[in-house]
Motif scaffolding. Structure first.
Motif, mmCIF file in Angstrom:
data_model
loop_
_atom_site.group_PDB
_atom_site.id
_atom_site.type_symbol
_atom_site.label_atom_id
_atom_site.label_comp_id
_atom_site.label_asym_id
_atom_site.label_seq_id
_atom_site.Cartn_x
_atom_site.Cartn_y
_atom_site.Cartn_z
ATOM 1 N N UNK A 58 31.373 23.497 -12.400
ATOM 2 C CA UNK A 58 31.160 21.908 -12.250
ATOM 3 C C UNK A 58 30.467 21.528 -13.835
ATOM 4 N N UNK A 59 30.813 20.353 -14.132
ATOM 5 C CA UNK A 59 30.345 19.803 -15.078
ATOM 6 C C UNK A 59 30.098 18.184 -14.712
ATOM 7 N N UNK A 60 29.254 17.608 -15.630
ATOM 8 C CA UNK A 60 28.962 16.184 -14.920
ATOM 9 C C UNK A 60 30.257 15.270 -14.986
ATOM 10 N N UNK A 61 31.408 15.673 -15.915
ATOM 11 C CA UNK A 61 32.631 14.934 -15.761
ATOM 12 C C UNK A 61 33.173 15.155 -14.539
ATOM 13 N N UNK A 62 33.323 16.528 -14.194
ATOM 14 C CA UNK A 62 34.279 16.834 -12.893
ATOM 15 C C UNK A 62 33.610 16.472 -11.722
ATOM 16 N N UNK A 63 32.058 16.309 -11.767
ATOM 17 C CA UNK A 63 31.485 15.966 -10.484
ATOM 18 C C UNK A 63 31.744 14.348 -10.356
ATOM 19 N N UNK A 64 31.599 13.523 -11.393
ATOM 20 C CA UNK A 64 31.749 12.248 -11.245
ATOM 21 C C UNK A 64 33.173 11.786 -10.981
ATOM 22 N N UNK A 65 34.087 13.005 -11.449
ATOM 23 C CA UNK A 65 35.520 12.362 -10.988
ATOM 24 C C UNK A 65 35.862 12.526 -9.814
ATOM 25 N N UNK A 66 35.213 13.889 -9.086
ATOM 26 C CA UNK A 66 35.388 13.996 -7.599
ATOM 27 C C UNK A 66 34.539 13.077 -6.834
ATOM 28 N N UNK A 67 33.432 12.559 -7.248
ATOM 29 C CA UNK A 67 32.835 11.264 -6.482
ATOM 30 C C UNK A 67 33.629 9.988 -6.454
ATOM 31 N N UNK A 68 34.187 9.919 -7.630
ATOM 32 C CA UNK A 68 34.904 8.808 -7.876
ATOM 33 C C UNK A 68 36.163 8.671 -6.912
ATOM 34 N N UNK A 69 36.651 9.784 -6.912
ATOM 35 C CA UNK A 69 38.023 9.776 -5.987
ATOM 36 C C UNK A 69 37.682 9.691 -4.512
ATOM 37 N N UNK A 70 36.463 10.462 -4.269
ATOM 38 C CA UNK A 70 35.910 10.190 -2.832
ATOM 39 C C UNK A 70 35.785 8.719 -2.580
ATOM 40 N N UNK A 71 34.973 8.004 -3.408
ATOM 41 C CA UNK A 71 34.588 6.798 -3.253
ATOM 42 C C UNK A 71 36.035 5.831 -2.967
ATOM 43 N N UNK A 72 36.843 6.091 -3.643
ATOM 44 C CA UNK A 72 38.032 5.516 -3.914
ATOM 45 C C UNK A 72 38.905 5.626 -2.386
ATOM 46 N N UNK A 73 38.815 6.635 -1.870
ATOM 47 C CA UNK A 73 39.333 7.163 -0.490
ATOM 48 C C UNK A 73 38.446 6.415 0.475
ATOM 49 N N UNK A 74 37.348 5.761 0.142
ATOM 50 C CA UNK A 74 36.599 5.396 1.513
ATOM 51 C C UNK A 74 35.260 5.780 1.643
ATOM 52 N N UNK A 75 34.706 6.765 0.975
ATOM 53 C CA UNK A 75 33.247 7.196 1.234
ATOM 54 C C UNK A 75 32.362 6.254 0.663
ATOM 55 N N UNK A 76 31.330 6.156 1.506
ATOM 56 C CA UNK A 76 30.302 5.088 1.090
ATOM 57 C C UNK A 76 29.054 5.603 1.111
ATOM 58 N N UNK A 77 28.812 7.149 1.453
ATOM 59 C CA UNK A 77 27.465 7.914 1.529
ATOM 60 C C UNK A 77 27.866 9.119 1.513
ATOM 61 N N UNK A 78 27.177 9.999 0.387
ATOM 62 C CA UNK A 78 27.457 11.296 0.070
ATOM 63 C C UNK A 78 26.162 11.999 0.126
ATOM 64 N N UNK A 79 25.796 13.252 1.170
ATOM 65 C CA UNK A 79 24.806 13.851 1.179
ATOM 66 C C UNK A 79 25.099 15.100 0.011
ATOM 67 N N UNK A 80 24.442 15.264 -0.937
ATOM 68 C CA UNK A 80 24.367 16.775 -1.703
ATOM 69 C C UNK A 80 23.763 17.849 -1.308
ATOM 70 N N UNK A 81 24.348 18.825 -0.988
ATOM 71 C CA UNK A 81 23.770 19.971 -0.582
ATOM 72 C C UNK A 81 23.689 21.083 -1.626
ATOM 73 N N UNK A 82 22.495 21.215 -2.303
ATOM 74 C CA UNK A 82 22.096 22.184 -3.445
ATOM 75 C C UNK A 82 21.870 23.406 -2.832
ATOM 76 N N UNK A 83 22.548 24.292 -2.913
ATOM 77 C CA UNK A 83 22.110 25.676 -2.126
ATOM 78 C C UNK A 83 21.509 26.677 -3.105
ATOM 79 N N UNK A 84 20.519 25.873 -3.700
ATOM 80 C CA UNK A 84 19.660 26.936 -4.751
ATOM 81 C C UNK A 84 18.324 27.399 -4.090
ATOM 82 N N UNK A 85 17.436 28.130 -4.503
ATOM 83 C CA UNK A 85 16.320 28.355 -4.069
ATOM 84 C C UNK A 85 15.472 27.064 -4.211
ATOM 85 N N UNK A 86 14.700 26.758 -3.199
ATOM 86 C CA UNK A 86 14.014 25.493 -3.140
ATOM 87 C C UNK A 86 13.139 25.127 -4.340
#
Length: 298
Positions: free
Chosen positions: A251-279
Motif C-alpha cells: 500500500x501507498x497513501x494514494x492506494x489506501x485513499x483510493x480504496x477508501x474513496x471507492x468504499x465511501x462511494x459504495x455506501x460505507x460511512x464508518x471504517x475500522x482499521x485493523x493494523x496487524x503490527x506489534x503493539x
C-alpha cells in the motif's frame, strides 16, 4: 456521499508487562482525531498471529472510556451468545453510562466452536441465541418494567439495574455476510458491520441487505460500517491470506485513499482499521494514517 469516519482496532499483541500501552494508544488515537477505537471478543487462543491478545472488549473499553473523552467505543465483534441476555444488557448499559453514551455494540454469532462450547453454548444454537438476546436487550433498554418471552430469555416485570445513557440503548451493528446475518441486521440492528470487503463486494451486499428488508427504507436507515486490514509502509503485519489488505499488498497513501474513496462511494460511512503490527508500532502507524491518508480524504 457521507463523510467516512475512521477508527482503529486495539486488538494487538501489546506487551504483557505494560498494561497501560493500549490506553496510551487509545489516547493517541483520540489526539489524532480518529472517530473510534475497537476491541474484539474471543475467549481462547486461536493460534492466529493476527488476533493479538484476546482481552474482554467491555472490560478493555471501560478502561479506554476512563482514559479518553471523545472517542467512540466499538466492540468488534462482541459474540452475543457468550453471555445471558440480562447480563449483557446490564454490562453494555453500564459502559454506555460511564462513557457518556459513547458505546457502539458491534455484534455477531461467533464462529469458534471451542469458545462456544467452553461456555456451554451448542454451536448450532448460536444464531437463535443471538436473535433472542438482541431482542431482549432492546426490550430491557426501552421498556421499564420489561416483559419478554423468547426461546432462551423470559422476563416478567423486570427493571434493568443500569439504564443506558443513550436513549433506546447503544447502537447495535450486526456483523456477518450471510443472508441470515443481513436479515438479522435489518430486524434487530442499527447498522451492518462488514469484514474486509472491496467496493464491488460492498455494493453487492448492500443490494442484498435492501432485498432482505420488507421495505428498502428499513435497510437504508442502517449505518454501513466495515473493518479493513491495513499494513502501512514500514509497518508490516500478518494479514489473513483470504483478506485483501486496504491499499493492496504494497500500500501507498494514494492506494489506501483510493480504496477508501471507492468504499465511501459504495455506501460505507464508518471504517475500522485493523493494523496487524506489534503493539508498540501501532501509534506510529496511526501517525502515518493521520498525516498521509486523512488529509487526502477530504
Amino acid at each position: 456521499m457521507s463523510p467516512l469516519h475512521l477508527g482503529v482496532s486495539l486488538q494487538q499483541r501489546w506487551p504483557l508487562d505494560d498494561g497501560a500501552a493500549v490506553l496510551r494508544a487509545a489516547r493517541h488515537a483520540e489526539d489524532l482525531g480518529f472517530d473510534h477505537v475497537a476491541a474484539g471478543n474471543r475467549l481462547l487462543e486461536s493460534g492466529y498471529a493476527v488476533d493479538g491478545h484476546l482481552s474482554d472488549p467491555l472490560v478493555l473499553l471501560s478502561a479506554v472510556a476512563a482514559a479518553t473523552t471523545r472517542l467512540r467505543l466499538l466492540t468488534s465483534i462482541l459474540v452475543v451468545p457468550y453471555s445471558p441476555a440480562v447480563l449483557l444488557a446490564n454490562q453494555a448499559a453500564t459502559l454506555d453510562y460511564v462513557s457518556g453514551g459513547r458505546l457502539i455494540l458491534g455484534v455477531g454469532t461467533g464462529w469458534k466452536q471451542d469458545d462456544l462450547e467452553a461456555v456451554n453454548v451448542p454451536f448450532g444454537e448460536r444464531g437463535a441465541r443471538t436473535d433472542d438476546h438482541l431482542a431482549a436487550l432492546k426490550a430491557l433498554w426501552t421498556q421499564r418494567p420489561t416483559d419478554f418471552d423468547g426461546r432462551f430469555t423470559t422476563l416478567r416485570d423486570a427493571h434493568l439495574g443500569m439504564p443506558p445513557a443513550t436513549p433506546g440503548g447503544p447502537p447495535v451493528w450486526v456483523g456477518g455476510h450471510s443472508d441470515t446475518a443481513l436479515r438479522r441486521a435489518v430486524r434487530l440492528g442499527d447498522g451492518w458491520y462488514a469484514s474486509a470487503l472491496d467496493a464491488g463486494e460492498l455494493t453487492d451486499k448492500i443490494g442484498r441487505l435492501r432485498k432482505a428488508a420488507a421495505d428498502p427504507a428499513d435497510a437504508d436507515r442502517l449505518t454501513i460500517a466495515s473493518v479493513q486490514f491495513l499494513s502501512p509502509p514500514g509497518f508490516p503485519g500478518e494479514v489473513p491470506s483470504e483478506r485483501r489488505p486496504l491499499g493492496g499488498a504494497k500500500p501507498t497513501a494514494a492506494s489506501v485513499v483510493d480504496d477508501l474513496g471507492r468504499l465511501a462511494e459504495a455506501g460505507l460511512t464508518s471504517c475500522t482499521l485493523w493494523i496487524p503490527s506489534v503493539g508498540g508500532q501501532v501509534e506510529k502507524a496511526m501517525d502515518w494514517i493521520a498525516a498521509e491518508v486523512v488529509p487526502q480524504l477530504g
